[in-house]
Design an enzyme around this catalytic site. Structure first.
Site, PDB file in Angstrom:
ATOM      1  N   PRO A 134       1.272  -6.671   7.437  1.00 31.11           N
ATOM      2  CA  PRO A 134       2.137  -6.562   6.163  1.00 31.11           C
ATOM      3  C   PRO A 134       3.400  -5.563   6.452  1.00 31.11           C
ATOM      4  O   PRO A 134       3.435  -4.503   6.114  1.00 31.11           O
ATOM      5  CB  PRO A 134       1.298  -6.085   5.062  1.00 31.11           C
ATOM      6  CG  PRO A 134      -0.051  -5.409   5.777  1.00 31.11           C
ATOM      7  CD  PRO A 134       0.118  -5.892   7.300  1.00 31.11           C
ATOM      8  N   ASP A 308       4.359  -0.977   9.005  1.00 34.41           N
ATOM      9  CA  ASP A 308       3.181  -1.553   8.511  1.00 34.41           C
ATOM     10  C   ASP A 308       2.971  -1.083   7.166  1.00 34.41           C
ATOM     11  O   ASP A 308       2.638   0.302   7.036  1.00 34.41           O
ATOM     12  CB  ASP A 308       2.185  -1.101   9.805  1.00 34.41           C
ATOM     13  CG  ASP A 308       0.746  -1.807   9.399  1.00 34.41           C
ATOM     14  OD1 ASP A 308       0.753  -2.162   8.035  1.00 34.41           O
ATOM     15  OD2 ASP A 308       0.051  -2.222  10.231  1.00 34.41           O
ATOM     16  N   HIS A 309       2.906  -1.759   6.383  1.00 35.88           N
ATOM     17  CA  HIS A 309       2.732  -1.251   4.677  1.00 35.88           C
ATOM     18  C   HIS A 309       1.264  -0.717   4.654  1.00 35.88           C
ATOM     19  O   HIS A 309       1.300   0.077   3.679  1.00 35.88           O
ATOM     20  CB  HIS A 309       3.111  -2.169   3.876  1.00 35.88           C
ATOM     21  CG  HIS A 309       3.702  -1.768   2.489  1.00 35.88           C
ATOM     22  ND1 HIS A 309       3.192  -0.580   1.754  1.00 35.88           N
ATOM     23  CD2 HIS A 309       4.953  -1.985   2.098  1.00 35.88           C
ATOM     24  CE1 HIS A 309       4.171  -0.412   0.695  1.00 35.88           C
ATOM     25  NE2 HIS A 309       5.075  -1.003   1.009  1.00 35.88           N
ATOM     26  N   ARG A 310       0.264  -0.987   5.313  1.00 41.88           N
ATOM     27  CA  ARG A 310      -0.896  -0.229   5.167  1.00 41.88           C
ATOM     28  C   ARG A 310      -0.886   1.032   5.495  1.00 41.88           C
ATOM     29  O   ARG A 310      -1.867   1.687   5.048  1.00 41.88           O
ATOM     30  CB  ARG A 310      -2.022  -1.209   6.028  1.00 41.88           C
ATOM     31  CG  ARG A 310      -2.405  -2.497   5.824  1.00 41.88           C
ATOM     32  CD  ARG A 310      -2.941  -3.439   6.793  1.00 41.88           C
ATOM     33  NE  ARG A 310      -2.113  -3.365   8.162  1.00 41.88           N
ATOM     34  CZ  ARG A 310      -2.742  -3.955   9.320  1.00 41.88           C
ATOM     35  NH1 ARG A 310      -3.945  -4.513   9.225  1.00 41.88           N
ATOM     36  NH2 ARG A 310      -2.033  -3.842  10.531  1.00 41.88           N
TER      37      ARG A 310
END
Ligand code: CAO
Length: 336
Positions: A134, A308-310
């Site tokens: 994501p 990476d939004h995680r």
């Protein structure tokens, strides 16, 4: 935005720590050649195995018969696992339509050109990274007026020695510094764990006639800008000659994709898994910038950071970008 990506082409040497355990073993790094005996090649042909996807355990990267067997076993296991673990009907699978099959020759003359090996490997890595991460891209402008003036002056001084400092070398140095200040950017996801690396290896995308490859400057934080300039020049030359070794393309913590020599304004690079961020750079242009009294001409470098939004949220990504832009505006900050 995706169109310009690739970086990273993710010519990612695919050894992803985040891969499910049932996945096939990692493939060879880009640029690597397969070494295997004729009998192993025959076995691979009989089983329909693409040797570039098989991990080698023999001496000097030689692929052995048991490597081919292990690959087939892993593929068979992986093909069963997702169905059991995440049925598409429950929303766990992508449940995509098949790729459209079109007889293009019906509409006009066409030429069929097989993809080069590097492009085939890149395509698989890119597709995985595109659907599994994501990712969000954050843009920033860096005022490199003073840095470029310094670069030009130093290159003039060094004209006789032939040492040429590139903007890429300054970017690698500034990123190495920023990665130490923001350790989440120097990490990889491994299941529920974040692996924070205590080394700073920075990859850069290099365009070659055979496709995109991603050589790595190891320990960029401990090298001078001049050393980085020399090393990246040598790696880019080897990349163009197709002579990079797998070792020269592995171990990266973060990647820079510079299109600055070509042009463009901004783009959305694709993260090179298992890294968690990538920096895209386009061509610097002189723009009028308000200095509080008047518009002054300043050389502005467009930055595009995909994260990476995680692991990295928008606030952290923007802080990183702002910090990087400050470093490039005044590299004396690395001395602080
Ligand atoms: N802004 C303005 N000019 C720039 C610039 C920037 N951001 N970056 C480089 N330039 C200039 C250089 O100064 C050089 O000019 P001179 O010849 O007058 O000195 C010229 O553009 C050519 O630079 P270059 O791109 O050949 O060299 P580099 O050291 O900047 O980059 C490398 C090396 C390997 C990154 C580059 O050759 C390359 O392959 N770039 C493409 C990478 C790529 O395709 N990324 C996209 C991947 S996603 O699909």
């Amino acid at each position: 935005a995706a169109s310009a990506a690739p970086p990273l082409p993710s010519p990612t040497p695919p050894a992803s720590t985040a891969q499910p355990s049932a996945a096939p073993p990692p493939a060879l790094a880009l640029g690597a050649r397969t070494h295997a005996s004729p009998s192993v090649r025959l076995l691979a042909r009989e089983l329909g195995v693409d040797l570039t996807k098989v991990s080698a355990s023999g001496p000097n990267g030689r692929i052995l018969q048991e490597d081919v067997n292990a690959y087939v076993k892993a593929v068979m296991t992986a093909s069963r696992a997702p169905a059991a673990a995440a049925p598409a009907a429950l929303g766990g699978g992508l449940d995509l339509l098949p790729w459209p099959k079109v007889d293009f020759a019906k509409f006009g003359p066409v030429e069929v050109k097989p993809l080069a090996r590097i492009k085939k490997i890149s395509a698989q890595n890119l597709a995985r990274n595109w659907v599994m991460i994501p990712a969000v891209t954050y843009h920033e402008d860096a005022d490199i007026t003073d840095l470029e003036a310094f670069r030009v002056a130093i290159n003039k001084e060094n004209e006789r020695s032939g040492l040429k400092i590139t903007m890429l070398a300054f970017l690698i140095k500034a990123c190495a510094f920023a990665l130490k200040k923001f350790p989440e950017f120097n990490s990889s996801l491994d299941g529920d764990n974040l692996i924070l690396k205590q080394y700073v290896h920075i990859a850069f995308a290099a365009d070659t006639p055979h496709g995109l490859v991603v050589p790595v400057i190891k320990d960029a934080d401990r090298k001078t800008v001049s050393q980085i300039a020399v090393e990246s020049g040598e790696l880019a030359r080897k990349a163009r000659d197709g002579k990079l070794t797998p070792g020269e393309m592995s171990g990266a913590c973060f990647t820079i994709s510079s299109l600055g020599g070509i042009g463009g304004t901004y783009f959305s690079p694709i993260i090179n898994a298992p890294e968690v961020a990538i920096l895209g750079v386009n061509k610097s242009v002189t723009k009028p910038v308000w200095n509080g009294h008047e518009f002054a001409p300043r050389l502005i470098l467009p930055l595009s950071l995909t994260a990476d939004h995680r692991v990295i949220d928008g606030a952290l990504a923007t802080r990183f970008n702002v910090h990087l832009a400050q470093l490039l505006a005044d590299l004396r900050r690395v001395l602080l």
